[in-house]
Design an enzyme around this catalytic site. Structure first.
Site, PDB file in Angstrom:
ATOM      1  N   SER A 238       0.707  -1.091   0.148  1.00 16.10           N
ATOM      2  CA  SER A 238      -0.125   0.156   0.061  1.00 16.10           C
ATOM      3  C   SER A 238       0.987   1.059   0.065  1.00 16.10           C
ATOM      4  O   SER A 238       1.864   1.254   0.959  1.00 16.10           O
ATOM      5  CB  SER A 238      -0.862  -0.030   1.287  1.00 16.10           C
ATOM      6  OG  SER A 238      -1.318   1.225   1.325  1.00 16.10           O
TER       7      SER A 238
ATOM      8  N   HIS B 140      -1.479  -1.746  -4.051  1.00 13.75           N
ATOM      9  CA  HIS B 140      -2.716  -1.356  -3.532  1.00 13.75           C
ATOM     10  C   HIS B 140      -3.030   0.330  -3.190  1.00 13.75           C
ATOM     11  O   HIS B 140      -2.041   0.981  -2.539  1.00 13.75           O
ATOM     12  CB  HIS B 140      -2.599  -2.023  -1.944  1.00 13.75           C
ATOM     13  CG  HIS B 140      -4.037  -1.908  -1.072  1.00 13.75           C
ATOM     14  ND1 HIS B 140      -5.031  -2.723  -1.444  1.00 13.75           N
ATOM     15  CD2 HIS B 140      -4.386  -0.943  -0.218  1.00 13.75           C
ATOM     16  CE1 HIS B 140      -5.887  -2.376  -0.325  1.00 13.75           C
ATOM     17  NE2 HIS B 140      -5.516  -1.361   0.269  1.00 13.75           N
TER      18      HIS B 140
ATOM     19  N   ASP C 100      -5.104   3.169  -1.798  1.00 19.05           N
ATOM     20  CA  ASP C 100      -6.185   3.513  -0.734  1.00 19.05           C
ATOM     21  C   ASP C 100      -6.897   4.979  -1.055  1.00 19.05           C
ATOM     22  O   ASP C 100      -6.180   5.919  -0.798  1.00 19.05           O
ATOM     23  CB  ASP C 100      -5.500   3.805   0.569  1.00 19.05           C
ATOM     24  CG  ASP C 100      -5.257   2.168   1.170  1.00 19.05           C
ATOM     25  OD1 ASP C 100      -6.102   1.374   1.274  1.00 19.05           O
ATOM     26  OD2 ASP C 100      -3.762   2.048   1.558  1.00 19.05           O
TER      27      ASP C 100
ATOM     28  N   MET D  80      -9.387   7.592  -0.025  1.00 22.00           N
ATOM     29  CA  MET D  80     -10.142   7.941   1.185  1.00 22.00           C
ATOM     30  C   MET D  80     -10.617   9.272   0.775  1.00 22.00           C
ATOM     31  O   MET D  80     -10.035  10.363   0.251  1.00 22.00           O
ATOM     32  CB  MET D  80      -9.302   8.073   2.276  1.00 22.00           C
ATOM     33  CG  MET D  80      -8.461   6.748   2.541  1.00 22.00           C
ATOM     34  SD  MET D  80      -7.586   7.185   4.185  1.00 22.00           S
ATOM     35  CE  MET D  80      -6.788   5.409   4.015  1.00 22.00           C
TER      36      MET D  80
ATOM     37  N   HIS E 150      -8.633   0.262  -3.393  1.00 20.94           N
ATOM     38  CA  HIS E 150      -9.412   0.163  -2.072  1.00 20.94           C
ATOM     39  C   HIS E 150     -10.151   1.602  -1.880  1.00 20.94           C
ATOM     40  O   HIS E 150      -9.716   2.440  -1.473  1.00 20.94           O
ATOM     41  CB  HIS E 150      -8.672  -0.287  -1.120  1.00 20.94           C
ATOM     42  CG  HIS E 150      -9.104  -0.393   0.325  1.00 20.94           C
ATOM     43  ND1 HIS E 150      -8.625  -0.499   1.576  1.00 20.94           N
ATOM     44  CD2 HIS E 150     -10.508  -0.563   0.609  1.00 20.94           C
ATOM     45  CE1 HIS E 150      -9.395  -0.603   2.382  1.00 20.94           C
ATOM     46  NE2 HIS E 150     -10.835  -0.514   1.952  1.00 20.94           N
TER      47      HIS E 150
ATOM     48  N   MET F 145     -12.446   3.725   0.000  1.00 21.96           N
ATOM     49  CA  MET F 145     -13.159   4.071   1.090  1.00 21.96           C
ATOM     50  C   MET F 145     -13.768   5.352   1.063  1.00 21.96           C
ATOM     51  O   MET F 145     -13.375   6.451   1.482  1.00 21.96           O
ATOM     52  CB  MET F 145     -11.885   4.218   2.281  1.00 21.96           C
ATOM     53  CG  MET F 145     -11.206   2.715   2.828  1.00 21.96           C
ATOM     54  SD  MET F 145      -9.598   2.662   3.663  1.00 21.96           S
ATOM     55  CE  MET F 145      -8.664   2.816   2.227  1.00 21.96           C
TER      56      MET F 145
ATOM     57  N   MET G 259     -10.916  -6.175   6.976  1.00 26.54           N
ATOM     58  CA  MET G 259     -10.275  -5.252   7.447  1.00 26.54           C
ATOM     59  C   MET G 259      -9.414  -5.554   8.735  1.00 26.54           C
ATOM     60  O   MET G 259     -10.455  -5.962   9.758  1.00 26.54           O
ATOM     61  CB  MET G 259     -10.923  -3.787   7.494  1.00 26.54           C
ATOM     62  CG  MET G 259     -11.215  -2.956   6.258  1.00 26.54           C
ATOM     63  SD  MET G 259      -9.715  -2.701   5.243  1.00 26.54           S
ATOM     64  CE  MET G 259      -8.745  -1.766   6.381  1.00 26.54           C
TER      65      MET G 259
ATOM     66  N   ASP H  80      -6.185  -6.494   5.267  1.00 27.53           N
ATOM     67  CA  ASP H  80      -5.598  -5.243   5.340  1.00 27.53           C
ATOM     68  C   ASP H  80      -5.566  -4.262   6.641  1.00 27.53           C
ATOM     69  O   ASP H  80      -6.443  -3.895   7.266  1.00 27.53           O
ATOM     70  CB  ASP H  80      -6.312  -4.166   4.223  1.00 27.53           C
ATOM     71  CG  ASP H  80      -5.851  -2.968   4.034  1.00 27.53           C
ATOM     72  OD1 ASP H  80      -4.661  -2.591   4.239  1.00 27.53           O
ATOM     73  OD2 ASP H  80      -6.561  -2.169   3.095  1.00 27.53           O
TER      74      ASP H  80
HETATM   75  C1  DX5 Z   1      -6.066   1.659   5.910  1.00 21.61           C
HETATM   76  C2  DX5 Z   1      -5.520   1.123   4.756  1.00 21.61           C
HETATM   77  C3  DX5 Z   1      -4.418   0.335   4.458  1.00 21.61           C
HETATM   78  C4  DX5 Z   1      -3.312   0.816   5.079  1.00 21.61           C
HETATM   79  C5  DX5 Z   1      -2.369  -0.219   5.653  1.00 21.61           C
HETATM   80  O1  DX5 Z   1      -7.219   2.096   6.148  1.00 21.61           O
HETATM   81  O2  DX5 Z   1      -6.760   0.567   3.999  1.00 21.61           O
HETATM   82  O3  DX5 Z   1      -4.147  -0.031   3.324  1.00 21.61           O
HETATM   83  O4  DX5 Z   1      -2.438   1.458   3.984  1.00 21.61           O
HETATM   84  O5  DX5 Z   1      -1.443   0.181   5.877  1.00 21.61           O
HETATM   85  P1  DX5 Z   1      -0.393  -0.411   7.289  1.00 21.61           P
HETATM   86  O6  DX5 Z   1       0.038  -1.708   6.509  1.00 21.61           O
HETATM   87  O7  DX5 Z   1       0.476   0.591   7.791  1.00 21.61           O
HETATM   88  O8  DX5 Z   1      -1.530  -0.630   8.368  1.00 21.61           O
HETATM   89 ZN    ZN Z   2      -6.397  -0.424   1.973  1.00 19.75          ZN
END
Ligand code: DX5
Ligand code: ZN
Length: 220
Positions: free
Chosen positions: A7, A31, A33, A35, A64, A66, A135, A174
Site C-alpha cells: 500500500s 494497493h 487507498d 479516502m 481500495h 474508502m 479489514m 489489510d
Molecule cells: C488503512 C488502509 C491500509 C493501510 C495499511 O485504512 O486501507 O491499506 O494503508 O497500512 P499499514 O500496513 O501500515 O497498516
Molecule cells: Zn487499504
C-alpha cells in the site's frame, strides 16, 4: 498462492513512480487507498489523481475505495485500467448491483468489511465477488495495530470459499500486516496481504515484500 500488495499510503506521494518502482519486481499488486474524508476521517486522492496513479503504475492496481455513496462514486473507476476494485459493504446501498457492474466492466470485484461488521453480512454476496477484504484495522490510516480478533472472520470466510467451491475468490487482509502478524493472517486462511508502513518505512522495501512472502509461505 500468496499475493503481497504494498500500500502506498505510507509512501512519499511526491515521488510515487520511484516509490512504486522499489517494489514492482517483487509484488503482485499495488494497493491504492482512496479516502474521501467522509467514509473515513482522512483524504488521500481525488479521482483524477487516482486515475493518474492507476494508469501510470507498472503493477496492476488493487483499488481500495474508502468512499461514501459508493454506488455512485465508484463508477468513474470503472473507466480506468484498475485491475480490481474494492468497495465497502458499509458504503453501498445496493452492493450486489455495484459488484455485478464492476465485474461486467472487466474488473475483479471485491467487498470489504470494517472491523465492526460481521462476516455474515456479506455471505450472500460471495458469488458476485472475486475477493473478500477483512479489514484488520479501522480504515483511515496506515501504521495501526493489527486486530487479531478479526481472525475468526477470516476463518469463516475461508471455510465458505473452500466449501462453496469458490477457489478463484481471494481472501485479503489489510491493516497492521507486518513480519509478526502475517503468519496469523495466513494461518486463519488469508491469501492476499496488504502491507503499507512495514514496507515503505523500511530502507529496503523489496526485501520486506520478499520476507513477508516467505513468512506467509512457511505457514501450511
Ligand atoms: C488503512 C488502509 C491500509 C493501510 C495499511 O485504512 O486501507 O491499506 O494503508 O497500512 P499499514 O500496513 O501500515 O497498516
Ligand atoms: Zn487499504
Amino acid at each position: 498462492m500468496i499475493r503481497i500488495c504494498p500500500s502506498i499510503l505510507n509512501a512519499n506521494f511526491d515521488e510515487l513512480p520511484s516509490e512504486i518502482a522499489k517494489v514492482a519486481q517483487v509484488s503482485d499488486l499495488l494497493h491504492l487507498d482512496v479516502m474521501d474524508n467522509k467514509f473515513v476521517p482522512n483524504f488521500t486522492f481525488s479521482f483524477e489523481r487516482a486515475r493518474e496513479i492507476i494508469e501510470g503504475s507498472q503493477l496492476p492496481v488493487d483499488v481500495h475505495l474508502m468512499i461514501a455513496n459508493a454506488d455512485k462514486e465508484a463508477l468513474p473507476y470503472l473507466d480506468t485500467s484498475a485491475f480490481s476494485i474494492t468497495v465497502h459493504f458499509e458504503a453501498c446501498a445496493d452492493p450486489l448491483s455495484l459488484l455485478t457492474e464492476i465485474r461486467r466492466r472487466g474488473k475483479r470485484s471485491a467487498i470489504a468489511i470494517k472491523p465492526g461488521t460481521a462476516i455474515d453480512e456479506i455471505r450472500e454476496l460471495i458469488p458476485a465477488v472475486d475477493m473478500i477484504l477483512v479489514m484488520t484495522v479501522e480504515p483511515g490510516f496506515g501504521g495501526q495495530k493489527f486486530m487479531s480478533e478479526m481472525m475468526p472472520k477470516v476463518e469463516v470466510a475461508r471455510r465458505w470459499l473452500d466449501e462453496g467451491g469458490f477457489g478463484d475468490t481471494w481472501l485479503q487482509v489489510d491493516g497492521g500486516v507486518n513480519l509478526e502478524t502475517i503468519s496469523k493472517a495466513k494461518q486463519a486462511g488469508a491469501d492476499t496481504f496488504v502491507a503499507g508502513s512495514v514496507v515503505f518505512n523500511s530502507p529496503d522495501p523489496a526485501g520486506i515484500v520478499e520476507t513477508l512472502r516467505q513468512l506467509a509461505a512457511a505457514v501450511k
